[in-house]
Design an enzyme around this catalytic site. Sequence first.
Site, PDB file in Angstrom:
ATOM      1  N   TYR A 110     -62.068  13.104 -22.310  1.00 29.59           N
ATOM      2  CA  TYR A 110     -61.668  13.895 -21.145  1.00 29.59           C
ATOM      3  C   TYR A 110     -62.824  14.087 -20.173  1.00 29.59           C
ATOM      4  O   TYR A 110     -62.620  14.158 -18.956  1.00 29.59           O
ATOM      5  CB  TYR A 110     -61.053  15.233 -21.573  1.00 29.59           C
ATOM      6  CG  TYR A 110     -59.595  15.075 -21.954  1.00 29.59           C
ATOM      7  CD1 TYR A 110     -58.612  14.985 -20.971  1.00 29.59           C
ATOM      8  CD2 TYR A 110     -59.210  14.949 -23.284  1.00 29.59           C
ATOM      9  CE1 TYR A 110     -57.281  14.806 -21.302  1.00 29.59           C
ATOM     10  CE2 TYR A 110     -57.878  14.763 -23.627  1.00 29.59           C
ATOM     11  CZ  TYR A 110     -56.914  14.694 -22.637  1.00 29.59           C
ATOM     12  OH  TYR A 110     -55.600  14.494 -22.959  1.00 29.59           O
ATOM     13  N   ASN A 168     -49.719  14.483 -12.914  1.00 28.22           N
ATOM     14  CA  ASN A 168     -51.130  14.089 -12.939  1.00 28.22           C
ATOM     15  C   ASN A 168     -52.017  15.297 -13.185  1.00 28.22           C
ATOM     16  O   ASN A 168     -51.742  16.394 -12.713  1.00 28.22           O
ATOM     17  CB  ASN A 168     -51.509  13.408 -11.625  1.00 28.22           C
ATOM     18  CG  ASN A 168     -50.704  12.136 -11.408  1.00 28.22           C
ATOM     19  OD1 ASN A 168     -50.138  11.598 -12.364  1.00 28.22           O
ATOM     20  ND2 ASN A 168     -50.609  11.675 -10.173  1.00 28.22           N
ATOM     21  N   HIS A 202     -48.438  18.957 -16.305  1.00 22.99           N
ATOM     22  CA  HIS A 202     -49.217  18.577 -17.486  1.00 22.99           C
ATOM     23  C   HIS A 202     -50.627  19.168 -17.462  1.00 22.99           C
ATOM     24  O   HIS A 202     -51.520  18.658 -18.129  1.00 22.99           O
ATOM     25  CB  HIS A 202     -49.256  17.047 -17.629  1.00 22.99           C
ATOM     26  CG  HIS A 202     -47.915  16.464 -17.976  1.00 22.99           C
ATOM     27  ND1 HIS A 202     -47.599  15.129 -17.866  1.00 22.99           N
ATOM     28  CD2 HIS A 202     -46.786  17.060 -18.440  1.00 22.99           C
ATOM     29  CE1 HIS A 202     -46.350  14.929 -18.245  1.00 22.99           C
ATOM     30  NE2 HIS A 202     -45.830  16.080 -18.584  1.00 22.99           N
ATOM     31  N   GLY A 231     -44.432   6.782  -8.204  1.00 22.49           N
ATOM     32  CA  GLY A 231     -45.398   6.303  -9.198  1.00 22.49           C
ATOM     33  C   GLY A 231     -45.284   6.904 -10.581  1.00 22.49           C
ATOM     34  O   GLY A 231     -46.291   7.197 -11.205  1.00 22.49           O
ATOM     35  N   THR A 232     -44.052   7.066 -11.056  1.00 23.23           N
ATOM     36  CA  THR A 232     -43.915   7.487 -12.454  1.00 23.23           C
ATOM     37  C   THR A 232     -42.929   6.568 -13.164  1.00 23.23           C
ATOM     38  O   THR A 232     -41.947   6.127 -12.570  1.00 23.23           O
ATOM     39  CB  THR A 232     -43.456   8.962 -12.586  1.00 23.23           C
ATOM     40  OG1 THR A 232     -43.296   9.276 -13.974  1.00 23.23           O
ATOM     41  CG2 THR A 232     -42.166   9.253 -11.847  1.00 23.23           C
ATOM     42  N   SER A 233     -43.235   6.294 -14.438  1.00 20.24           N
ATOM     43  CA  SER A 233     -42.332   5.438 -15.211  1.00 20.24           C
ATOM     44  C   SER A 233     -41.107   6.232 -15.681  1.00 20.24           C
ATOM     45  O   SER A 233     -40.130   5.661 -16.126  1.00 20.24           O
ATOM     46  CB  SER A 233     -43.060   4.842 -16.412  1.00 20.24           C
ATOM     47  OG  SER A 233     -43.625   5.875 -17.189  1.00 20.24           O
ATOM     48  N   ASN A 285     -42.089   2.787  -5.931  1.00 19.65           N
ATOM     49  CA  ASN A 285     -42.765   2.212  -7.097  1.00 19.65           C
ATOM     50  C   ASN A 285     -42.766   0.700  -6.921  1.00 19.65           C
ATOM     51  O   ASN A 285     -41.786   0.144  -6.446  1.00 19.65           O
ATOM     52  CB  ASN A 285     -41.986   2.607  -8.375  1.00 19.65           C
ATOM     53  CG  ASN A 285     -42.822   2.480  -9.639  1.00 19.65           C
ATOM     54  OD1 ASN A 285     -43.408   1.441  -9.894  1.00 19.65           O
ATOM     55  ND2 ASN A 285     -42.870   3.547 -10.422  1.00 19.65           N
ATOM     56  N   ALA A 337     -47.556   3.210  -3.402  1.00 20.19           N
ATOM     57  CA  ALA A 337     -47.465   4.493  -2.702  1.00 20.19           C
ATOM     58  C   ALA A 337     -48.353   4.506  -1.452  1.00 20.19           C
ATOM     59  O   ALA A 337     -47.951   5.009  -0.405  1.00 20.19           O
ATOM     60  CB  ALA A 337     -47.880   5.616  -3.646  1.00 20.19           C
TER      61      ALA A 337
HETATM   62  P1  OAD Z   1     -47.107   5.699 -16.314  1.00 23.07           P
HETATM   63  O1  OAD Z   1     -48.385   4.954 -16.564  1.00 23.07           O
HETATM   64  O2  OAD Z   1     -46.108   5.770 -17.416  1.00 23.07           O
HETATM   65  O3  OAD Z   1     -46.355   5.054 -15.070  1.00 23.07           O
HETATM   66  C1  OAD Z   1     -47.026   4.772 -13.875  1.00 23.07           C
HETATM   67  C2  OAD Z   1     -46.006   4.233 -12.892  1.00 23.07           C
HETATM   68  O4  OAD Z   1     -46.681   4.050 -11.673  1.00 23.07           O
HETATM   69  C3  OAD Z   1     -45.385   2.898 -13.275  1.00 23.07           C
HETATM   70  O5  OAD Z   1     -43.993   2.963 -13.097  1.00 23.07           O
HETATM   71  C4  OAD Z   1     -46.026   1.907 -12.284  1.00 23.07           C
HETATM   72  O6  OAD Z   1     -45.132   0.846 -11.930  1.00 23.07           O
HETATM   73  C5  OAD Z   1     -46.264   2.822 -11.106  1.00 23.07           C
HETATM   74  N1  OAD Z   1     -47.344   2.399 -10.189  1.00 23.07           N
HETATM   75  C6  OAD Z   1     -48.480   1.696 -10.476  1.00 23.07           C
HETATM   76  N2  OAD Z   1     -49.221   1.548  -9.369  1.00 23.07           N
HETATM   77  C7  OAD Z   1     -48.560   2.192  -8.365  1.00 23.07           C
HETATM   78  C8  OAD Z   1     -48.826   2.404  -6.977  1.00 23.07           C
HETATM   79  N3  OAD Z   1     -49.939   1.935  -6.384  1.00 23.07           N
HETATM   80  N4  OAD Z   1     -47.918   3.116  -6.255  1.00 23.07           N
HETATM   81  C9  OAD Z   1     -46.795   3.611  -6.826  1.00 23.07           C
HETATM   82  N5  OAD Z   1     -46.499   3.425  -8.131  1.00 23.07           N
HETATM   83  C10 OAD Z   1     -47.366   2.736  -8.894  1.00 23.07           C
HETATM   84  O7  OAD Z   1     -47.510   7.147 -15.784  1.00 23.07           O
HETATM   85  P2  OAD Z   1     -46.632   8.478 -15.699  1.00 23.07           P
HETATM   86  O8  OAD Z   1     -45.214   8.170 -15.397  1.00 23.07           O
HETATM   87  O9  OAD Z   1     -47.372   9.420 -14.833  1.00 23.07           O
HETATM   88  O10 OAD Z   1     -48.506  12.720 -20.048  1.00 23.07           O
HETATM   89  O11 OAD Z   1     -46.728   9.007 -17.173  1.00 23.07           O
HETATM   90  C11 OAD Z   1     -46.154  10.240 -17.473  1.00 23.07           C
HETATM   91  C12 OAD Z   1     -46.936  10.942 -18.529  1.00 23.07           C
HETATM   92  O12 OAD Z   1     -47.158  10.087 -19.633  1.00 23.07           O
HETATM   93  C13 OAD Z   1     -48.345  11.311 -18.112  1.00 23.07           C
HETATM   94  O13 OAD Z   1     -48.406  12.503 -17.356  1.00 23.07           O
HETATM   95  C14 OAD Z   1     -49.011  11.504 -19.450  1.00 23.07           C
HETATM   96  C15 OAD Z   1     -48.473  10.280 -20.170  1.00 23.07           C
HETATM   97  O14 OAD Z   1     -48.341  10.376 -21.482  1.00 23.07           O
HETATM   98  C16 OAD Z   1     -49.304  13.433 -20.855  1.00 23.07           C
HETATM   99  O15 OAD Z   1     -50.469  13.137 -21.063  1.00 23.07           O
HETATM  100  C17 OAD Z   1     -48.612  14.629 -21.461  1.00 23.07           C
END
Ligand code: OAD
Length: 255
Positions: free
Chosen positions: A69, A104, A121, A190-192, A216, A234
Amino acid sequence: MNEERLRQAAHHLLEVERLVVFTGAGASAESGIPTFRDARTGLWARYDPSELATRSGFFRDPGLVWRWYAWRRRLVEEASPNPGHQAIAALERHIGQVTVITQNIDDLHQRAGSREVLHLHGSLLQYKCFEEDAPRLLPEGALEADKPPRCTCGAPLRPDVVWFGEAVPREAWRQALECCQECELMLVVGTSGVVQPAASLPYVVKGYGGKVIEVNPEETDLTQVSDLFLAGRAGEILPRLVEIAFDGRPGGEDR
Ligand code: OAD
């Protein structure tokens, strides 16, 4: 095809009074912060999340988790908000109420100028006592140390982030739900969309009659619930969207 969709999205933006922007790691990717699930560069590709982002991992090796961290904190401190963050902040100048709900743990939305940011988070920049679950300041030099410093009660300090198996902060979640029920539009950036309960929020918006627009480069689990999908990064799509909708430069400052 994106141009037509961008125009449709801009049209929606012009009509709303209450907007939610729901962001994930992709929103910070262009600031040089790795996402989680990218097969090659994602944080989880290099490390095992069960060892680094769980209570049991912290019990097993507090020093490893602490150093991981501290490394991520340095990355964030050296990073700057990107044009996507700035475009999101600029929306506040044009829309009555804008709430950013982010997964984030960085502070890039705030540094871009967004004023209402709910952290589902937690935050990499804040710390708490492992036992008492109360905020604590770090002693000098703690970030360079090999293991976590101790609270006055003797328990270790830990970053104030949500680990797997832990609940999201109650008040942030309550406010997030309320905003999702009341908003007319949610921009999902930008979230999966695989981590719950955060990933349920776009469904809440839909359930209460709002629209969802997703930004995305890849389709995700949330694309099926989205009214419009804008394919791209984004930092490219969002400034363009603000420009089309409000005919101005996206602006925004790193404060
Ligand atoms: P992910 O790594 O799961 O997903 C990231 C997303 O961002 C994917 O869908 C990519 O296609 C997309 N992406 C990548 N580059 C991008 C860009 N330049 N512009 C827009 N989109 C882009 O991350 P999160 O969905 O944030 O939780 O993950 C959710 C949670 O899972 C996190 O907060 C964390 C993790 O486990 C904890 O730690 C509790």
